[in-house]
Design a protein around this motif. Structure first.
Motif, PDB file in Angstrom:
ATOM      1  N   VAL A  39       3.148   8.388   1.670  1.00  0.00           N
ATOM      2  CA  VAL A  39       2.967   7.389   2.697  1.00  0.00           C
ATOM      3  C   VAL A  39       1.878   7.209   3.152  1.00  0.00           C
ATOM      4  O   VAL A  39       1.201   8.052   3.211  1.00  0.00           O
ATOM      5  N   THR A  40       1.693   5.771   4.080  1.00  0.00           N
ATOM      6  CA  THR A  40       0.072   5.905   4.509  1.00  0.00           C
ATOM      7  C   THR A  40       1.174   5.984   5.683  1.00  0.00           C
ATOM      8  O   THR A  40       1.746   4.843   6.369  1.00  0.00           O
ATOM      9  N   VAL A  41      -0.002   6.147   7.150  1.00  0.00           N
ATOM     10  CA  VAL A  41       0.633   6.281   8.287  1.00  0.00           C
ATOM     11  C   VAL A  41      -0.832   5.859   8.884  1.00  0.00           C
ATOM     12  O   VAL A  41      -1.976   6.167   8.626  1.00  0.00           O
ATOM     13  N   ALA A  42      -0.563   4.618   9.682  1.00  0.00           N
ATOM     14  CA  ALA A  42      -2.055   3.771  11.034  1.00  0.00           C
ATOM     15  C   ALA A  42      -1.161   3.274  11.626  1.00  0.00           C
ATOM     16  O   ALA A  42      -0.225   3.163  11.776  1.00  0.00           O
ATOM     17  N   ASP A  43      -1.419   3.017  13.357  1.00  0.00           N
ATOM     18  CA  ASP A  43      -1.231   1.956  13.845  1.00  0.00           C
ATOM     19  C   ASP A  43      -1.949   0.972  14.037  1.00  0.00           C
ATOM     20  O   ASP A  43      -2.425   0.714  14.874  1.00  0.00           O
ATOM     21  N   VAL A  44      -1.151   0.034  12.739  1.00  0.00           N
ATOM     22  CA  VAL A  44      -1.697  -1.360  12.795  1.00  0.00           C
ATOM     23  C   VAL A  44      -1.270  -2.117  13.855  1.00  0.00           C
ATOM     24  O   VAL A  44      -1.948  -3.308  13.372  1.00  0.00           O
ATOM     25  N   LEU A  45      -0.367  -1.245  14.777  1.00  0.00           N
ATOM     26  CA  LEU A  45       0.951  -3.447  15.172  1.00  0.00           C
ATOM     27  C   LEU A  45       0.002  -2.620  16.701  1.00  0.00           C
ATOM     28  O   LEU A  45       0.700  -3.298  17.573  1.00  0.00           O
ATOM     29  N   LYS A  46      -0.379  -1.376  16.882  1.00  0.00           N
ATOM     30  CA  LYS A  46      -1.318  -0.744  18.100  1.00  0.00           C
ATOM     31  C   LYS A  46      -0.319  -0.656  19.273  1.00  0.00           C
ATOM     32  O   LYS A  46      -0.114  -1.246  20.378  1.00  0.00           O
ATOM     33  N   LEU A  47       1.196   0.136  19.259  1.00  0.00           N
ATOM     34  CA  LEU A  47       1.982   0.323  19.858  1.00  0.00           C
ATOM     35  C   LEU A  47       1.951   1.999  19.925  1.00  0.00           C
ATOM     36  O   LEU A  47       2.469   2.335  21.374  1.00  0.00           O
ATOM     37  N   GLY A  48       0.465   2.861  20.202  1.00  0.00           N
ATOM     38  CA  GLY A  48       0.532   4.086  20.728  1.00  0.00           C
ATOM     39  C   GLY A  48       0.891   5.221  19.991  1.00  0.00           C
ATOM     40  O   GLY A  48       0.798   6.162  19.964  1.00  0.00           O
ATOM     41  N   HIS A  49       2.269   4.885  18.630  1.00  0.00           N
ATOM     42  CA  HIS A  49       2.259   5.654  17.533  1.00  0.00           C
ATOM     43  C   HIS A  49       1.995   5.284  16.229  1.00  0.00           C
ATOM     44  O   HIS A  49       1.772   3.840  15.661  1.00  0.00           O
ATOM     45  N   PRO A  50       1.874   5.613  15.117  1.00  0.00           N
ATOM     46  CA  PRO A  50       1.617   5.811  13.692  1.00  0.00           C
ATOM     47  C   PRO A  50       2.998   5.205  12.868  1.00  0.00           C
ATOM     48  O   PRO A  50       3.895   5.322  13.444  1.00  0.00           O
ATOM     49  N   GLN A  51       2.479   3.916  12.102  1.00  0.00           N
ATOM     50  CA  GLN A  51       3.669   3.004  11.340  1.00  0.00           C
ATOM     51  C   GLN A  51       3.278   4.035  10.589  1.00  0.00           C
ATOM     52  O   GLN A  51       2.384   4.378  10.178  1.00  0.00           O
ATOM     53  N   VAL A  52       4.717   3.937   9.468  1.00  0.00           N
ATOM     54  CA  VAL A  52       4.572   4.731   8.464  1.00  0.00           C
ATOM     55  C   VAL A  52       5.059   3.707   7.138  1.00  0.00           C
ATOM     56  O   VAL A  52       5.999   2.985   7.447  1.00  0.00           O
ATOM     57  N   PHE A  53       4.432   3.816   6.378  1.00  0.00           N
ATOM     58  CA  PHE A  53       4.546   2.178   5.213  1.00  0.00           C
ATOM     59  C   PHE A  53       4.470   3.393   4.096  1.00  0.00           C
ATOM     60  O   PHE A  53       3.780   3.980   3.568  1.00  0.00           O
ATOM     61  N   VAL A  54       6.215   3.062   3.180  1.00  0.00           N
ATOM     62  CA  VAL A  54       5.791   3.484   1.991  1.00  0.00           C
ATOM     63  C   VAL A  54       6.431   2.943   0.644  1.00  0.00           C
ATOM     64  O   VAL A  54       7.464   1.856   0.719  1.00  0.00           O
ATOM     65  N   PRO A  55       5.741   2.477  -0.241  1.00  0.00           N
ATOM     66  CA  PRO A  55       6.962   1.985  -1.687  1.00  0.00           C
ATOM     67  C   PRO A  55       7.259   2.513  -2.152  1.00  0.00           C
ATOM     68  O   PRO A  55       7.938   3.517  -2.313  1.00  0.00           O
ATOM     69  N   SER A  56       8.440   1.454  -2.283  1.00  0.00           N
ATOM     70  CA  SER A  56      10.307   1.807  -2.708  1.00  0.00           C
ATOM     71  C   SER A  56       9.501   1.731  -4.728  1.00  0.00           C
ATOM     72  O   SER A  56       9.205   0.796  -4.781  1.00  0.00           O
ATOM     73  N   PHE A  57      10.705   1.913  -5.012  1.00  0.00           N
ATOM     74  CA  PHE A  57      10.979   2.019  -6.840  1.00  0.00           C
ATOM     75  C   PHE A  57      11.548   1.134  -7.014  1.00  0.00           C
ATOM     76  O   PHE A  57      12.181   1.500  -8.435  1.00  0.00           O
TER      77      PHE A  57
END
Length: 694
Positions: A205-223
């Motif tokens: 996964v990739t983790v970063a708070d791109v939405l500025k919510l105070g907690h990181p979002q988790v991004f994952v590619p599916s197959f």
């Protein structure tokens, strides 16, 4: 001050090597025996062949790799590794397995599909959930506690998250599966009869708070795939001027909230924050079972802010590179043109290429020009050359592979790029560091399956001393680090055959702060600019005596090990010996100075201490809150010696050095390795004159 080399491998071992090649005390550590996980895996262990010593003691391979981080935020780093059978292990810097581990994926998510006869998947080419993992763990603070949680993808289609004590993070695991609204019966565009459901999640996964919510979002590619594709034959016809009128394939990139299933409205990012999963379209196919794990999905996104807010950059197999906004909308499609001199034909072996497509490997970011804004680098293959080599009758061409770099603000290819390389990278990404030593920025470094390692500078010119040749497959990424913290950089890479190569390279160690490790950092976040490297520990804390007010002096560490300027000192005292664990219960001392640039001499008066025996120790923090390892401990007073008036002894704690260095990935078979410091400082300096084998 030293950094050690952490090397997980396909034998189920984790080695920790000092810069001189010796093993750190407490290592290697090991995963469980396969026979204890499943007596029938990979086949009947009762068979006579498995009674031989070579085959009997087979351990769970560490195929995904490792991460290093201060899980409990107390100044002590831990090593986290994931295994082929979907287990998560955590060891401390002494090689001790932490309580609560190993953890593993939930058997209820995959075990029902192991029945005989095997249950059929709902559509052709679809697959059933399975046990397994082939991605490194990712460390991030999902709950806002200041501690690091462990995020793991698995072959059962779930993303798991564990706390540092081994318990499951509330709201997890989260299943990755296309919502019903994406299918045609609900008004979507995906035909259920052609949809390919492959639940395995191979990438981290990739983790970063791109939405500025105070907690990181988790991004994952599916197959998963829409099941539509223009075949390579149809693509070849298109290149010959015949329109095949075929529909492009699609796959999906998911964005998840930090609280997972506990988030109001569900785990997937939704309005008003955005619309995820994002449909990522490919130019040819998004699922090819002939090269499973390679010809599928879209790459794990790299995250950075290029001046107009965060962007996620990903490249689907046989597609172009996309820049995606936090809300899930497409910002840019990067230029696929191939116009450099390296794109020209070389008869009879190459046709030449006008465009490139993503096929294998992953992307990376790096500030190549040292301007403060990173560029995006990713391996591509030539459109015409691979089509001719695979699909055009009567031709016998070699598919051409390129290293390509773009300006992520405009999506345009950098001048002098792409550069022709010798083969395909597979489970790796380029890393960036100054290995040229010319004061001209950083280079993009990546190896391939024909045993060569290239390093291209910002202009596209090969860095001095490159390419390098191993004679073995670099199936994963290398690392650049300063193992002795003396300014001498090393490039280290393992091979699939189980050797580790270590070269000294030119370059400014201060520029090794861009993308020095697979997935950027020791936490494997995939987020540019994240600071995971802590200050070096103070090793020369001393009380010189001779002044009316007792004082201590030391040499200042840096923000990243011995580079830059740290943020603050935490100095404490006690009437009993201070250890790494008891430091936090010792009494804080006021009056610590503001840190100076690394290697400066600093001092502090000791006011407010009392007793016949006083122990002093300190830790250093950087701006990101990373905490150094414990300093050496100074004792003032009697200290077991009658008549001692000032310093009587200076003792070194068990862990008096930094655990957590410039991470590297890769390793034997499908492992990844990291540079971290886990042992008591040693000052012998040796060069490895030959590759070391595991």
């Amino acid at each position: 001050h030293e950094l050690d080399l952490i090397i997980p491998n396909g034998n189920g071992d984790v080695n920790a090597w000092r810069p001189d090649g010796t093993e750190v005390t407490g290592f290697p550590v090991h995963t469980a025996m396969l026979g204890s996980i499943d007596p029938l895996n990979p086949q009947n262990f009762a068979a006579s062949a498995y009674q031989t010593a070579t085959l009997k003691n087979v351990r769970d391979p560490i195929s995904g790799g490792a991460a290093v981080g201060d899980l409990f935020h107390r100044g002590e780093l831990d090593i986290v590794a994931t295994t082929t059978n979907g287990y998560v292990y955590v060891w401390d810097g002494h090689g001790k397995l932490l309580p609560g581990f190993p953890q593993h994926q939930d058997s209820a998510n995959w075990q029902p599909y192991t029945a005989v006869p095997t249950p059929r998947a709902p559509t052709g080419h679809s697959r059933n959930p399975d046990r397994g993992n082939w991605s490194p763990p990712v460390l991030t603070d999902l709950e806002g506690t200041g501690q690091l949680d462990i995020v793991m993808t698995a072959f059962d289609g779930f993303v798991y998250a564990f706390r540092p004590d081994g318990s499951t993070v509330p709201g997890w695991p989260v299943q990755i599966e296309l919502p019903a609204s994406y299918f045609t019966p609900a008004g979507g565009s995906v035909d259920p009869s052609s949809y390919i459901r492959d639940p395995k999640l191979m990438y981290p996964v990739t983790v970063a708070d791109v939405l500025k919510l105070g907690h990181p979002q988790v991004f994952v590619p599916s197959f998963e795939s829409s099941g539509h594709s223009s075949s390579t034959e149809a693509l070849g016809k298109a290149l010959l001027g015949v329109d095949p009128s075929s529909q492009a394939a699609s796959t999906w990139l998911y964005g998840l909230y930090a609280d997972g299933n506990n988030h109001p409205g569900g785990a997937y990012i939704h309005a008003p924050d955005g619309s995820w999963p994002v449909t990522v379209k490919s130019a040819d196919f998004a699922y090819d079972q002939s090269i499973d794990f390679v010809g599928e999905s879209t790459s794990p996104p790299d995250v950075a802010d290029f001046g107009s807010g965060p962007r996620l950059i990903t490249g689907p197999v046989t597609g172009e590179v996309y820049s995606i906004k936090p809300d899930g909308s497409i910002d840019l499609r990067f230029n696929a043109a191939c116009t450099s001199a390296d794109c020209s034909a070389l008869p009879p072996y190459r046709t030449g290429d006008t465009h490139t497509l993503v096929l294998t490997g992953m992307g990376g970011l790096g500030d190549l020009f040292n301007t403060g804004t990173p560029e995006f680098i990713m391996n591509n293959t030539g459109l015409e050359s691979i089509t001719a080599s695979l699909s055009v009758p009567g031709t016998a061409n070699v598919p051409q592979v390129y290293e390509k770099a773009w300006d992520p603000v405009t999506g345009q290819v950098l001048p002098g790029w792409p550069r022709r390389v010798d083969g395909f990278p597979f489970y790796s990404s380029p890393i960036t560091a100054d290995v040229a030593g010319l004061g001209a920025g950083r280079s993009a470094i990546e190896g391939n399956d024909t045993y060569w390692i290239h390093a291209f500078q910002a202009s596209g010119v090969e860095a001095p001393g490159f390419p390098k040749y191993t004679g073995q497959w670099q199936a994963f990424s290398g690392v650049v680090g300063d193992p002795l913290m003396n300014g001498q950089l090393h490039y280290v890479t393992p091979t699939r055959e189980g050797f580790v190569f270590n070269w000294t390279v030119a370059g400014d160690a201060a520029l090794n702060n861009s993308w020095w490790h697979y997935r950027h950092d020791e936490h494997n976040t995939g987020a540019y600019g994240v600071d995971t490297r802590r200050p070096a520990s103070v090793l020369d804390l001393r009380a010189p005596g001779g002044s009316a007010t007792p004082l201590v002096t030391w040499t200042a560490p840096g923000d990243d090990y011995m580079i830059g300027t740290a943020a603050q000192y935490d100095v404490r005292w006690s009437n009993t010996p201070i250890t790494s664990s008891s430091f936090w219960s010792a009494t804080s001392l006021s009056g610590a100075p503001v840190p100076l640039v690394a290697r400066s001499t600093q001092q502090m008066p000791l006011r407010g201490v009392s007793g016949s025996t006083v122990y002093i120790a300190m830790r250093t923090l950087d701006k990101a809150g990373n905490i150094s390892a414990l300093s050496n401990v100074v004792c003032l007073g009697s200290c077991g010696m009658s008549g001692a008036a000032s310093i009587a002894r200076s003792s070194l704690p068990v862990v008096a050095r930094t655990l957590g260095g410039a991470g590297i990935d890769s390793g034997m078979l499908a492992g990844f390795v990291l540079l971290v410091a886990v042992s008591t400082p040693r000052f012998r300096r040796h060069r490895w004159l030959a590759p070391r084998q595991r």
